[in-house]
Design an enzyme around this catalytic site. Sequence first.
Site, PDB file in Angstrom:
ATOM      1  N   LYS A  55      36.635  -8.179  28.376  1.00 35.02           N
ATOM      2  CA  LYS A  55      37.239  -8.354  29.694  1.00 35.02           C
ATOM      3  C   LYS A  55      38.650  -8.943  29.651  1.00 35.02           C
ATOM      4  O   LYS A  55      39.464  -8.708  30.560  1.00 35.02           O
ATOM      5  CB  LYS A  55      36.352  -9.247  30.561  1.00 35.02           C
ATOM      6  CG  LYS A  55      35.080  -8.585  31.058  1.00 35.02           C
ATOM      7  CD  LYS A  55      35.354  -7.616  32.178  1.00 35.02           C
ATOM      8  CE  LYS A  55      34.070  -7.163  32.861  1.00 35.02           C
ATOM      9  NZ  LYS A  55      34.337  -6.278  34.013  1.00 35.02           N
ATOM     10  N   SER A 305      29.929  -4.908  24.016  1.00 36.95           N
ATOM     11  CA  SER A 305      31.014  -5.337  24.897  1.00 36.95           C
ATOM     12  C   SER A 305      31.159  -6.839  25.051  1.00 36.95           C
ATOM     13  O   SER A 305      32.221  -7.315  25.471  1.00 36.95           O
ATOM     14  CB  SER A 305      30.840  -4.700  26.278  1.00 36.95           C
ATOM     15  OG  SER A 305      29.590  -5.073  26.841  1.00 36.95           O
TER      16      SER A 305
END
Length: 404
Positions: A55, A305
């Site tokens: 992110k 992720s």
Amino acid sequence: MVKPSVTLQDVKAAAQKLAQVVYCTPLERNHTFSKMAGTELFLKLENLQRTGSFKVRGAANCIQNLPAEKKACGVITASAGNHAQGVARAASELGIKATIVMPEAAPLAKIEATKGYGAEVVLAGADYDAAQAAALALQAKTGATFVHAYDQPDVIAGQGTIGLELLAQQPDLDTVVVPVGGGGLLAGMAVAIKETNPRIKVYGVQAAGASAMYLSTHAHKWVATPEVNTIADGIAVKKPGKVTFDLIEKYVDDIVVVTDDDIAATVLLLMERAKLIAEGAGATALAGIMHGSLTLGQKTAAVLSGGNIDVNMISRIIENGLVKSGRRMKIVTSLLDRPGELLKFISYIKEYRANIIYISHERTGKDLAIGQTLVEMDLEISNHEHGEGLILALRRAGYHVDFI
């Protein structure tokens, strides 16, 4: 033809800006998972990224692109945790004030980590969507710039830089599998990959309990869901992005869903076989490969992720994963209440080399006859076949044994 909201040039520009800000994370071939999945499998380790998640890429690219007058007013966002940390770190490095609105049930570890990067944290709402509504209301009062977690072109372009790294690290990939919540990561990577090499298949994997983008792509129209329920809090989104939906419709080959049991089993598998920590959302792409219905090529990359998993969630996921993989079993039976009966029952457990993790022995109960005891056990076993053999042996010995 309408120009896409995010182009390959946008992603390349983001990569240049982020070169000194984020890590080029490792792409590791995993022999065990390759054998299990029937493809040469590579793991893109964004769980080792700064802030523990991909992110930070999108957040940093978006904030760097703000004009000076908007940077002076600060930034605000809503996040379940990983985007919060990305915005907080990116803003801190540029000396910009950051306000982060997080759901009230956000993991404590993510809340504290976000504060640790110098951001002001506001807890509001039961889920991401409620937190976003609160953040937008606060943004209207303060004039800060809202940095969307996934549905903003600069954010999408930043996430897409992972796709460029993949192609540089392993140019002959056939398939790339990506987790998807609101769609920023999948959309950005799909643009980067498909515009560079359209031969490569790009798939998204979503949690069944938060399947808005899956529903949208299969209906070929934007669809929101009334609620979400998944252990993968990082992708627990009711409303997928509209910018991301358009890009995913254009570039992504398919999206599949996996259950929380599959995600939990994959988190456990990563711990045991690869010595890697992944949060629920971070393990979702690999779960799709292991438990989904994807058509894979000879060489496949899966994006891990994020690795920001709450320690309390780890114990729950391990327990769930052990049960799912057939290595933990809970049973209940009733025994005559007399000396030696419990020892006799345990002797069968010993004979089948099952390990007793927990045992409860009760003499009273609503449906328990006088002269009987209720016994519950948690057992450690090798696999499903081992457990089934034990149950069959106990039943043949005359015990009424049930799973719980």
